[in-house]
Scaffold this motif. Structure first.
Motif, PDB file in Angstrom:
ATOM      1  N   GLY A 169       7.597 -25.538 -30.142  1.00 26.86           N
ATOM      2  CA  GLY A 169       6.850 -24.910 -29.071  1.00 26.86           C
ATOM      3  C   GLY A 169       5.822 -23.689 -29.757  1.00 26.86           C
ATOM      4  N   PRO A 170       4.962 -23.371 -28.926  1.00 24.57           N
ATOM      5  CA  PRO A 170       4.986 -23.211 -27.292  1.00 24.57           C
ATOM      6  C   PRO A 170       4.365 -24.727 -27.096  1.00 24.57           C
ATOM      7  CG  PRO A 170       2.878 -22.388 -28.346  1.00 24.57           C
ATOM      8  CD  PRO A 170       3.779 -22.276 -29.420  1.00 24.57           C
ATOM      9  N   ASN A 171       4.885 -25.216 -25.786  1.00 27.13           N
ATOM     10  CA  ASN A 171       4.611 -26.398 -25.498  1.00 27.13           C
ATOM     11  C   ASN A 171       3.725 -26.342 -24.110  1.00 27.13           C
ATOM     12  OD1 ASN A 171       6.573 -27.847 -27.114  1.00 27.13           O
ATOM     13  ND2 ASN A 171       8.309 -26.728 -25.810  1.00 27.13           N
ATOM     14  N   GLY A 172       2.982 -27.272 -23.782  1.00 27.18           N
ATOM     15  CA  GLY A 172       1.946 -27.317 -22.758  1.00 27.18           C
ATOM     16  C   GLY A 172       2.360 -27.996 -21.667  1.00 27.18           C
ATOM     17  N   LEU A 173       1.848 -27.819 -20.392  1.00 20.54           N
ATOM     18  CA  LEU A 173       2.027 -28.531 -19.225  1.00 20.54           C
ATOM     19  C   LEU A 173       0.908 -28.968 -18.643  1.00 20.54           C
ATOM     20  CD1 LEU A 173       4.577 -29.631 -17.499  1.00 20.54           C
ATOM     21  CD2 LEU A 173       4.607 -27.464 -16.489  1.00 20.54           C
ATOM     22  N   GLU A 174       0.667 -30.278 -18.447  1.00 14.35           N
ATOM     23  CA  GLU A 174      -0.384 -30.539 -17.897  1.00 14.35           C
ATOM     24  C   GLU A 174      -0.218 -31.582 -16.964  1.00 14.35           C
ATOM     25  OE1 GLU A 174      -3.850 -29.959 -19.186  1.00 14.35           O
ATOM     26  OE2 GLU A 174      -3.328 -29.206 -21.221  1.00 14.35           O
ATOM     27  N   ALA A 175      -1.258 -31.881 -15.933  1.00 18.85           N
ATOM     28  CA  ALA A 175      -0.977 -32.667 -14.668  1.00 18.85           C
ATOM     29  C   ALA A 175      -2.284 -33.664 -14.350  1.00 18.85           C
ATOM     30  CB  ALA A 175      -0.469 -32.083 -13.524  1.00 18.85           C
ATOM     31  N   LYS A 176      -2.012 -34.965 -14.062  1.00 19.63           N
ATOM     32  CA  LYS A 176      -3.058 -35.790 -13.377  1.00 19.63           C
ATOM     33  C   LYS A 176      -3.561 -34.941 -12.047  1.00 19.63           C
ATOM     34  CE  LYS A 176      -0.731 -39.366 -12.844  1.00 19.63           C
ATOM     35  NZ  LYS A 176      -0.874 -41.012 -12.228  1.00 19.63           N
ATOM     36  N   PRO A 177      -4.839 -35.251 -11.782  1.00 18.86           N
ATOM     37  CA  PRO A 177      -5.171 -34.324 -10.502  1.00 18.86           C
ATOM     38  C   PRO A 177      -4.545 -35.012  -9.060  1.00 18.86           C
ATOM     39  CG  PRO A 177      -7.014 -35.786 -11.471  1.00 18.86           C
ATOM     40  CD  PRO A 177      -5.739 -35.771 -12.381  1.00 18.86           C
ATOM     41  N   SER A 178      -4.001 -36.113  -9.554  1.00 19.81           N
ATOM     42  CA  SER A 178      -3.312 -36.746  -8.317  1.00 19.81           C
ATOM     43  C   SER A 178      -2.454 -37.878  -8.801  1.00 19.81           C
ATOM     44  CB  SER A 178      -4.668 -37.611  -7.375  1.00 19.81           C
ATOM     45  OG  SER A 178      -3.892 -38.554  -6.560  1.00 19.81           O
ATOM     46  N   ALA A 179      -1.301 -38.275  -7.874  1.00 21.01           N
ATOM     47  CA  ALA A 179      -0.374 -38.830  -8.373  1.00 21.01           C
ATOM     48  C   ALA A 179      -0.846 -40.405  -8.076  1.00 21.01           C
ATOM     49  CB  ALA A 179       0.942 -38.866  -7.851  1.00 21.01           C
ATOM     50  N   ALA A 180      -1.970 -40.641  -7.339  1.00 19.66           N
ATOM     51  CA  ALA A 180      -2.156 -41.885  -6.846  1.00 19.66           C
ATOM     52  C   ALA A 180      -3.192 -42.578  -7.918  1.00 19.66           C
ATOM     53  CB  ALA A 180      -2.756 -42.042  -5.481  1.00 19.66           C
ATOM     54  N   VAL A 181      -3.799 -41.842  -8.844  1.00 22.27           N
ATOM     55  CA  VAL A 181      -4.598 -42.332  -9.966  1.00 22.27           C
ATOM     56  C   VAL A 181      -4.047 -42.178 -11.154  1.00 22.27           C
ATOM     57  CG1 VAL A 181      -6.653 -41.888  -8.400  1.00 22.27           C
ATOM     58  CG2 VAL A 181      -5.787 -40.240  -9.888  1.00 22.27           C
ATOM     59  N   GLY A 182      -4.689 -43.050 -12.191  1.00 27.02           N
ATOM     60  CA  GLY A 182      -4.168 -42.909 -13.583  1.00 27.02           C
ATOM     61  C   GLY A 182      -5.010 -41.749 -14.145  1.00 27.02           C
ATOM     62  N   ALA A 183      -4.494 -41.500 -15.337  1.00 28.02           N
ATOM     63  CA  ALA A 183      -5.428 -40.062 -15.987  1.00 28.02           C
ATOM     64  C   ALA A 183      -6.618 -40.585 -16.445  1.00 28.02           C
ATOM     65  CB  ALA A 183      -4.386 -39.703 -17.263  1.00 28.02           C
ATOM     66  N   ASP A 184      -7.485 -39.803 -16.082  1.00 30.53           N
ATOM     67  CA  ASP A 184      -9.081 -40.113 -16.434  1.00 30.53           C
ATOM     68  C   ASP A 184      -9.141 -39.908 -18.078  1.00 30.53           C
ATOM     69  OD1 ASP A 184      -9.580 -37.328 -16.985  1.00 30.53           O
ATOM     70  OD2 ASP A 184     -10.359 -37.162 -14.864  1.00 30.53           O
ATOM     71  N   PRO A 185     -10.452 -40.709 -18.547  1.00 30.25           N
ATOM     72  CA  PRO A 185     -10.465 -40.527 -19.901  1.00 30.25           C
ATOM     73  C   PRO A 185     -10.586 -39.048 -20.255  1.00 30.25           C
ATOM     74  CG  PRO A 185     -11.743 -42.103 -19.222  1.00 30.25           C
ATOM     75  CD  PRO A 185     -11.202 -41.543 -17.886  1.00 30.25           C
ATOM     76  N   GLU A 186     -11.331 -38.216 -19.853  1.00 28.26           N
ATOM     77  CA  GLU A 186     -11.490 -36.733 -20.159  1.00 28.26           C
ATOM     78  C   GLU A 186     -10.360 -36.033 -20.432  1.00 28.26           C
ATOM     79  OE1 GLU A 186     -13.039 -38.336 -17.438  1.00 28.26           O
ATOM     80  OE2 GLU A 186     -14.962 -38.613 -18.810  1.00 28.26           O
ATOM     81  N   LEU A 187      -9.069 -36.244 -19.283  1.00 29.21           N
ATOM     82  CA  LEU A 187      -8.017 -35.663 -19.664  1.00 29.21           C
ATOM     83  C   LEU A 187      -7.138 -36.276 -20.719  1.00 29.21           C
ATOM     84  CD1 LEU A 187      -5.412 -33.910 -18.663  1.00 29.21           C
ATOM     85  CD2 LEU A 187      -4.718 -35.705 -17.103  1.00 29.21           C
ATOM     86  N   LEU A 188      -7.256 -37.192 -21.061  1.00 31.49           N
ATOM     87  CA  LEU A 188      -6.606 -38.136 -22.280  1.00 31.49           C
ATOM     88  C   LEU A 188      -7.186 -37.726 -23.327  1.00 31.49           C
ATOM     89  CD1 LEU A 188      -6.193 -41.737 -21.019  1.00 31.49           C
ATOM     90  CD2 LEU A 188      -4.574 -39.847 -21.054  1.00 31.49           C
ATOM     91  N   ASP A 189      -8.550 -37.571 -23.663  1.00 28.45           N
ATOM     92  CA  ASP A 189      -9.132 -37.073 -24.670  1.00 28.45           C
ATOM     93  C   ASP A 189      -8.764 -35.439 -24.873  1.00 28.45           C
ATOM     94  OD1 ASP A 189     -10.689 -39.380 -24.829  1.00 28.45           O
ATOM     95  OD2 ASP A 189     -12.473 -38.356 -24.280  1.00 28.45           O
ATOM     96  N   HIS A 190      -8.659 -34.922 -24.008  1.00 27.52           N
ATOM     97  CA  HIS A 190      -8.296 -33.299 -24.036  1.00 27.52           C
ATOM     98  C   HIS A 190      -6.736 -33.333 -24.711  1.00 27.52           C
ATOM     99  CE1 HIS A 190      -7.062 -29.318 -22.882  1.00 27.52           C
ATOM    100  NE2 HIS A 190      -6.304 -29.777 -22.210  1.00 27.52           N
TER     101      HIS A 190
END
Lengths: 337, 92
Positions: free
Chosen positions: B57-78
């Protein structure tokens, strides 16, 4: 890099089935081996199309790989343009292919076909059109599912995370009926009557609306509204599109009484409501997190009357179907090339 | 029998640079939630156990903006730029 595989020990149907099973190919039912000769025959006269990467795997299909899947599904060369139109349609960003393939929801890629290509291919929009028996219905929907499985990588239990799935994941393709008293759905959506069109939506299997007793359009819509007003669909809180597929007899009664798709849509928006008491407290909290609050003492079944699409299909009998969706999707229509 | 591979296609050639140094454990791990409540709780618990039991750690915690869509490329790049490993939960 060659896309041709040599399977030296595969010399009969049983060995082919075993080879598919070993590689995680297919939907569990028998397929036709996509030999180079069969794929070449499938591609003879095929239209040129532009396709992007298919999630969740991110690989862009080639015409040959789509043709290989069409062969496996049992398609004829004449079916391929409809398959290509459907593959292109589910790639529309609004369809949300990644979400619909990877979700725990049981949605399947529904394909509804409108226009002259229905008769040319023998697509069934009449009796049992949502069931078995018509080759074109069976193989076109199946080919799309196989493309998404093989090229997209939506393998059950791996990247397809559906909790229970549904029979519609094998194939979910049907035609609009010519027995509609109104404009066909494709025409309602702005296409010409002479266009052949596919309309796709990430959809649940059809929910039957049985109404043998009603004799007026208003009575039929009371039954339809009751069928739609159930708290377990994604549309309640994810919202998005849904489809009312009226059987021709229900549609005829509605038209006789002066109902149109627009007035049906408006009426169902007002009357298909889910009483708050039918929704658990936990679910109400979840709905709030999605920005959904009740309208008075009931929830609406979607966020806008225009999200309800209306078409006619089926044969003789007093049945219709309501087809809810994944919610995070759209009804996307494309002309068959 | 020669067949056309039904899984064949053109693979994406895009790659994302990893910013975290190989020797560092800080910021190495991220929980990526599908944004459903159960997934968030599950990933928080996994992060605590990794910190308490393994000192990660420390460990991060991130989330997709919506459960109904895939993670967008910007989030994956981040995520790729910040972390070396992501634990994904669908904890519905």
């Amino acid at each position: 890099m060659s896309d041709v595989l040599d399977l030296p020990d595969v010399d009969d149907a049983w060995a082919w089935m075993a080879a598919c099973e070993e590689r995680g190919w297919g939907d569990g039912l028998p397929t036709i081996p996509p030999t180079e000769e069969r794929v070449a025959a499938m591609l003879a006269g095929a239209p040129a199309v532009e396709l992007g990467p298919l999630p969740p795997r991110g690989v862009t299909p080639t015409l040959r790989s789509i043709a290989a899947n069409a062969v496996m599904a049992g398609c004829r060369p004449a079916d391929l343009p409809v398959v290509l139109a459907a593959v292109g349609a589910v790639q529309d960003e609004a369809y949300n292919l990644h979400g619909s393939l990877a979700t725990t929801h049981p949605c399947a890629p529904m394909v509804m076909v409108s226009g002259p290509v229905r008769a040319a291919l023998g697509l069934n929009g009449g009796g049992n059109c949502l069931g078995q028996g018509a080759r074109a219905n069976a193989v076109i929907g199946r080919a799309l599912s196989l493309v998404l499985l093989h090229v997209g990588g939506a393998r059950p239990g791996v990247l397809d995370r559906s909790t229970q799935g549904s029979p519609a994941k094998y194939t979910f393709c049907f035609a609009e009926s010519d027995e509609t008293p109104w404009d066909p759905l494709a025409v309602q959506r702005g296409f010409a009557a002479g266009d052949s069109v596919v309309s796709v939506m990430a959809a649940e299997p059809p929910h039957n609306v049985n109404d043998h007793g009603s004799t007026t359009g208003a009575e039929i819509l009371l039954t339809v509204a009751g069928t739609m007003a159930q708290p377990g669909s994604n549309n309640v809180y994810v919202r998005g599109p849904h489809l009312l597929l009226l059987g021709p007899e229900h549609a005829a009664t509605l038209a006789r009484d002066g109902w149109t798709p627009a007035s049906i849509r408006a009426h169902l928006w007002e009357h298909a409501r889910i009483p708050v008491a039918h929704v658990s407290e936990g679910n109400r909290r979840q709905f709030v997190e999605w920005g959904v609050e009740p309208d008075g003492d009931a929830y609406t079944v979607s966020d806008d009357p225009e999200n309800l699409h209306i078409a006619v299909a089926g044969g003789a009998g007093k049945h219709s179907a309501w087809i809810p969706s994944f919610g995070g999707t759209a009804l996307v229509s494309r002309v068959v090339p | 029998m020669h067949i056309v591979d039904p899984t064949s296609g053109i693979a994406s050639s895009e790659t994302v640079a990893v910013a975290v140094s190989e020797g560092s454990r800080a910021g190495a791990l991220c929980g990526l939630s599908n944004s459903k409540p159960g997934a968030h709780d599950l990933l928080e618990a996994v992060g605590r156990r990794l910190a308490d039991d393994h000192g990660i750690g420390p460990n991060g915690l991130e989330a997709k903006p919506s459960a109904a869509v895939g993670a967008d490329p910007e989030l994956l790049d981040h995520l790729a730029a910040q972390y070396r490993l992501a634990v994904v939960a669908i904890g519905d």
